[in-house]
Design a protein around this motif. Structure first.
Motif, PDB file in Angstrom:
ATOM      1  N   PHE A 238       0.840  -1.192   0.000  1.00  0.00           N
ATOM      2  CA  PHE A 238       0.000   0.000   0.000  1.00  0.00           C
ATOM      3  C   PHE A 238       0.887   1.257   0.000  1.00  0.00           C
ATOM      4  CE2 PHE A 238      -3.773   2.268   2.264  1.00  0.00           C
ATOM      5  CZ  PHE A 238      -4.167   2.808   1.053  1.00  0.00           C
ATOM      6  N   VAL A 239       1.922   1.219   0.810  1.00  0.00           N
ATOM      7  CA  VAL A 239       2.863   2.352   0.862  1.00  0.00           C
ATOM      8  C   VAL A 239       3.484   2.564  -0.528  1.00  0.00           C
ATOM      9  CG1 VAL A 239       5.152   3.030   1.732  1.00  0.00           C
ATOM     10  CG2 VAL A 239       3.391   2.259   3.328  1.00  0.00           C
ATOM     11  N   ARG A 240       3.850   1.449  -1.184  1.00  0.00           N
ATOM     12  CA  ARG A 240       4.461   1.552  -2.514  1.00  0.00           C
ATOM     13  C   ARG A 240       3.459   2.131  -3.522  1.00  0.00           C
ATOM     14  NH1 ARG A 240       5.833  -3.697  -3.860  1.00  0.00           N
ATOM     15  NH2 ARG A 240       6.968  -3.697  -1.897  1.00  0.00           N
ATOM     16  N   LYS A 241       2.187   1.698  -3.376  1.00  0.00           N
ATOM     17  CA  LYS A 241       1.158   2.178  -4.303  1.00  0.00           C
ATOM     18  C   LYS A 241       0.957   3.687  -4.138  1.00  0.00           C
ATOM     19  CE  LYS A 241      -3.388   0.993  -6.084  1.00  0.00           C
ATOM     20  NZ  LYS A 241      -4.632   0.245  -5.904  1.00  0.00           N
ATOM     21  N   ILE A 242       0.935   4.114  -2.866  1.00  0.00           N
ATOM     22  CA  ILE A 242       0.766   5.557  -2.605  1.00  0.00           C
ATOM     23  C   ILE A 242       1.980   6.321  -3.154  1.00  0.00           C
ATOM     24  CG2 ILE A 242       0.599   7.299  -0.786  1.00  0.00           C
ATOM     25  CD1 ILE A 242      -0.777   5.089   0.949  1.00  0.00           C
ATOM     26  N   SER A 243       3.182   5.774  -2.887  1.00  0.00           N
ATOM     27  CA  SER A 243       4.414   6.436  -3.353  1.00  0.00           C
ATOM     28  C   SER A 243       4.421   6.529  -4.869  1.00  0.00           C
ATOM     29  CB  SER A 243       5.645   5.662  -2.890  1.00  0.00           C
ATOM     30  OG  SER A 243       5.666   5.603  -1.492  1.00  0.00           O
ATOM     31  N   ASP A 244       4.025   5.445  -5.515  1.00  0.00           N
ATOM     32  CA  ASP A 244       3.987   5.439  -6.984  1.00  0.00           C
ATOM     33  C   ASP A 244       3.007   6.484  -7.502  1.00  0.00           C
ATOM     34  OD1 ASP A 244       5.830   3.474  -7.021  1.00  0.00           O
ATOM     35  OD2 ASP A 244       4.460   1.829  -7.529  1.00  0.00           O
ATOM     36  N   PHE A 245       1.880   6.603  -6.808  1.00  0.00           N
ATOM     37  CA  PHE A 245       0.880   7.582  -7.234  1.00  0.00           C
ATOM     38  C   PHE A 245       1.483   8.991  -7.205  1.00  0.00           C
ATOM     39  CE2 PHE A 245      -2.318  10.685  -5.745  1.00  0.00           C
ATOM     40  CZ  PHE A 245      -3.101  10.730  -6.879  1.00  0.00           C
ATOM     41  N   TYR A 246       2.092   9.347  -6.069  1.00  0.00           N
ATOM     42  CA  TYR A 246       2.653  10.701  -5.968  1.00  0.00           C
ATOM     43  C   TYR A 246       3.862  10.885  -6.887  1.00  0.00           C
ATOM     44  CZ  TYR A 246      -0.455  11.933  -2.175  1.00  0.00           C
ATOM     45  OH  TYR A 246      -1.582  12.239  -1.453  1.00  0.00           O
ATOM     46  N   THR A 247       4.612   9.808  -7.094  1.00  0.00           N
ATOM     47  CA  THR A 247       5.817   9.925  -7.914  1.00  0.00           C
ATOM     48  C   THR A 247       5.476  10.052  -9.395  1.00  0.00           C
ATOM     49  OG1 THR A 247       6.973   8.548  -6.298  1.00  0.00           O
ATOM     50  CG2 THR A 247       8.059   8.846  -8.420  1.00  0.00           C
ATOM     51  N   TYR A 248       4.570   9.193  -9.854  1.00  0.00           N
ATOM     52  CA  TYR A 248       4.367   9.110 -11.307  1.00  0.00           C
ATOM     53  C   TYR A 248       3.086   9.753 -11.810  1.00  0.00           C
ATOM     54  CZ  TYR A 248       8.031   5.646 -10.624  1.00  0.00           C
ATOM     55  OH  TYR A 248       9.189   5.041 -10.270  1.00  0.00           O
ATOM     56  N   LYS A 249       2.102   9.928 -10.925  1.00  0.00           N
ATOM     57  CA  LYS A 249       0.812  10.382 -11.446  1.00  0.00           C
ATOM     58  C   LYS A 249       0.451  11.805 -11.043  1.00  0.00           C
ATOM     59  CE  LYS A 249      -0.927   5.739 -11.910  1.00  0.00           C
ATOM     60  NZ  LYS A 249      -1.735   4.679 -11.346  1.00  0.00           N
TER      61      LYS A 249
END
Lengths: 378, 234
Positions: A238-249
């Motif tokens: 979940f942490v990775r998903k949130i990080s990916d969201f802020y990083t890439y989207k």
């Protein structure tokens, strides 16, 4: 220290203007790189704060959810199904949403409301004032005493307030590991009170929190949850998903990456240009040293030493400046999101080593090209 | 007379290829004995510096041979040649090439540092040689604060601190006024030259010819004459 390095050091530091320019260039580059990456890491950490604070092993959610704040309410059968899966020790619902608190002066303050399972209070924060059982009292809320706490006019136990036209009472002050990203205070209450006080859609469960019996049960739980059309993510996922969201989207990651790259280029340009000028100014002397009997590898080691010495001192100053800046900023702005990790320090060091390598490569090439005969010819 | 310290035979050097080829030195042969001060003189472009560079292991000749006490200089590898220059040859360059950011003492110590002599010992020995050239009180000054003659003496101290047996001077008086130039060469002749060492000086300053034991005259890359100063014969 070997004599040759001592000579190299004296040549470098005694040329005060160039040494200063080199240090300023590298320090500035490191400062910017560390600041950029620390800020981004801080933002990511804050964006994942609820996952850390609540501490569940598995989070069940709608697949479209990409950060805690944008939860999509799920029907009750998700909770029932979760509880029925083999390997689940327990599963509890969590409400996560926003509300408006009316302050004494009539103004409104947005808050995050977390509704804990009534039976277990799973995910409750550590209390620093008050008793946890008081959360079951009428209109009871816990307030998190973090950087945003003052925005609710620093309520104490017994303070009453108005939340979505309902009466609320503070029954405890809590502490959490990390405060959220959006700068709003956090209130905890029971799940039932949260869904009663806060207007909701047809479904009310933001997340289902699962505790597996063992780690080996996790894949099965994830498979079963996927069958009903939802995602069961471990807290790390979940942490990775949130990080990916802020990083890439969100564009944030790209901007930070660009700024970091620009800092690197600025540092490289300043230090490369200055070091090149330094080498050019001393080129005839290096040629004379060659004539006297210095070997190519000795001159190379002198240049590498000068370049790496400057870079490492600049790195230290840059990291020091960034740390000082962040410390002061955090004293003035408690919610200031910046977090320096060893990965950031390692990355900045790597970039500095690259800067040193490229700068010295330019110098080494020039020094190897100069022939002692050129010294004789003038 | 024993074996020559330096023997150059049939030296040749050209630059460029084909029609652009320029002969800098052709068929140059000479010897330098221990205790001898040899001048290479001639007009600009006559090949003096090229010949000096080949003899001192800096510029590889296209033809001919240079031996130092019988060892073929140009049969050596790069590292061996660099070691030989470090241990046996001292250079005094026309523009001195002192490091402006180092002190006088540190400049003198460079050959010792390259020989991996321990720092304090290198400084101690360098101070002795600064004393020899009369600049002990200037040890901690940077070269820019010294006069031209003083810088020349620092360069001499740097050249002799490693106790080389061959000293190479490239236009030692070019940047000095006549009186200072003469004093420097006289100093070199009386204080630096001894029976274990030879000195080769490239110059076109006729005012200092009187100090030479042998003068090689060059023109268009060829040695056109050798003059012995019989007054200096030992």
């Amino acid at each position: 220290m070997k004599g040759i390095f001592r000579i190299a050091l004296k040549l470098l530091v005694n040329d005060k203007s160039k040494f200063t320019a080199l240090l300023v260039g590298i320090t500035f580059a490191v400062f910017l790189m560390v600041m950029m990456m620390s800020m981004f890491t801080g933002i990511l950490a804050k964006s994942c704060a609820p996952v850390y604070n609540i501490g569940a092993r598995i989070w069940v959610m709608d697949p479209a959810v990409n950060n805690t704040i944008s939860s999509i309410p799920m029907p009750d059968y998700v909770l029932s199904t979760s509880r029925s899966i083999e390997g689940v020790r327990y599963a509890v619902p969590l409400y996560y949403g926003g509300a408006q608190v009316k302050l004494k002066d009539g103004t409104f303050q947005s808050v995050t409301v977390i509704g804990l399972d009534d039976a277990t209070l799973f995910g409750r924060p550590e209390l620093i004032e008050g008793k946890i059982e008081d959360i079951f009292a009428e209109n009871a809320f816990l307030v998190v005493k973090d950087a945003e706490y003052a925005k609710l006019e620093k309520p104490t136990v017994g303070t009453e307030f108005e939340i979505n036209d309902n009466r609320g009472v503070i029954v405890g002050l809590a502490r959490v590991a990390s405060s959220g990203l959006f700068g709003v205070p956090t209130l905890y209450t029971t799940f039932k009170r949260a869904v009663t006080y806060i207007p909701s859609a047809r479904f009310t469960t933001s997340y289902v929190l699962i505790e597996p019996k063992s780690d080996t049960d996790i894949p099965r739980i994830q498979r079963e949850i996927r069958k009903i059309g939802y995602d069961a993510l471990t807290s790390e996922q979940f942490v990775r998903k949130i990080s990916d969201f802020y990083t890439y989207k969100t564009g944030m990651g790209m901007n930070i990456m660009l700024m970091t790259a620009i800092s690197f280029i600025v540092g490289l340009s300043i230090s490369g240009q200055t070091f090149y000028t330094f080498i050019l100014e001393n080129l005839d002397k290096f040629g004379a040293m060659k004539a006297i009997g210095a070997k190519g590898r000795e001159l190379i080691s002198m240049i590498l030493f000068q370049s790496f010495f400057t870079s490492l001192v600049g790195y230290g100053l840059g990291v020091g400046a960034a740390s000082t800046f962040m410390t002061i900023a955090k004293l003035r702005l408690p919610e200031y999101a910046a977090q320096t990790t060893f990965t950031i320090l390692g990355f900045a060091l790597l970039m500095v080593v690259v800067i040193a390598g490229i700068s010295s490569y330019i110098g080494v090439r020039k020094v190897l090209q100069i022939q002692p005969f050129d010294i004789f010819r003038g | 007379m024993g074996e020559a310290l330096i023997r150059a035979s049939n030296m040749a050097k050209w630059f460029g290829e084909g029609e652009a080829r320029t002969m800098a030195v052709r068929d140059a042969s000479f010897e330098v004995q221990h205790g001898e001060m040899l001048y290479i003189v001639g007009p600009s472009g006559s090949g003096k510096t090229t010949l000096l560079s080949m003899v001192s292991g800096i510029l590889k000749p296209n033809g001919g041979k240079v031996t130092v006490e019988g060892r073929d200089l140009w049969a050596m590898g790069d590292d061996e040649l660099a070691d030989l220059r470090l241990k046996r040859i001292g250079f005094v360059f026309q523009d001195y090439h002192l490091f402006p950011r180092l002190t006088t003492l540190e400049n003198v110590a460079i050959p010792l540092i390259l020989k991996k002599v321990e720092w304090n010992e290198a400084m101690r020995r360098s101070m002795e040689y600064l004393e020899v050239v009369g600049l002990k009180d200037r040890a901690n000054l940077q070269p820019v604060k010294l006069s031209g003659g003083e810088q020349q003496r620092v360069a001499i101290a740097r050249a002799i601190v490693g106790k080389p047996d061959i000293l190479i001077f490239d236009e030692p008086t070019a940047s000095l006024d006549g009186d200072t130039g003469r004093k420097i060469v006289e100093f070199v002749k009386t204080r630096i030259l001894d029976e274990n060492r030879c000195i080769i000086i490239v110059t076109h300053d006729s005012r200092i010819y009187e100090y030479a034991d042998t003068i090689l005259k060059m023109e268009d890359g060829k040695i056109t004459g050798v003059e012995k100063n019989h007054l200096h014969e030992k």
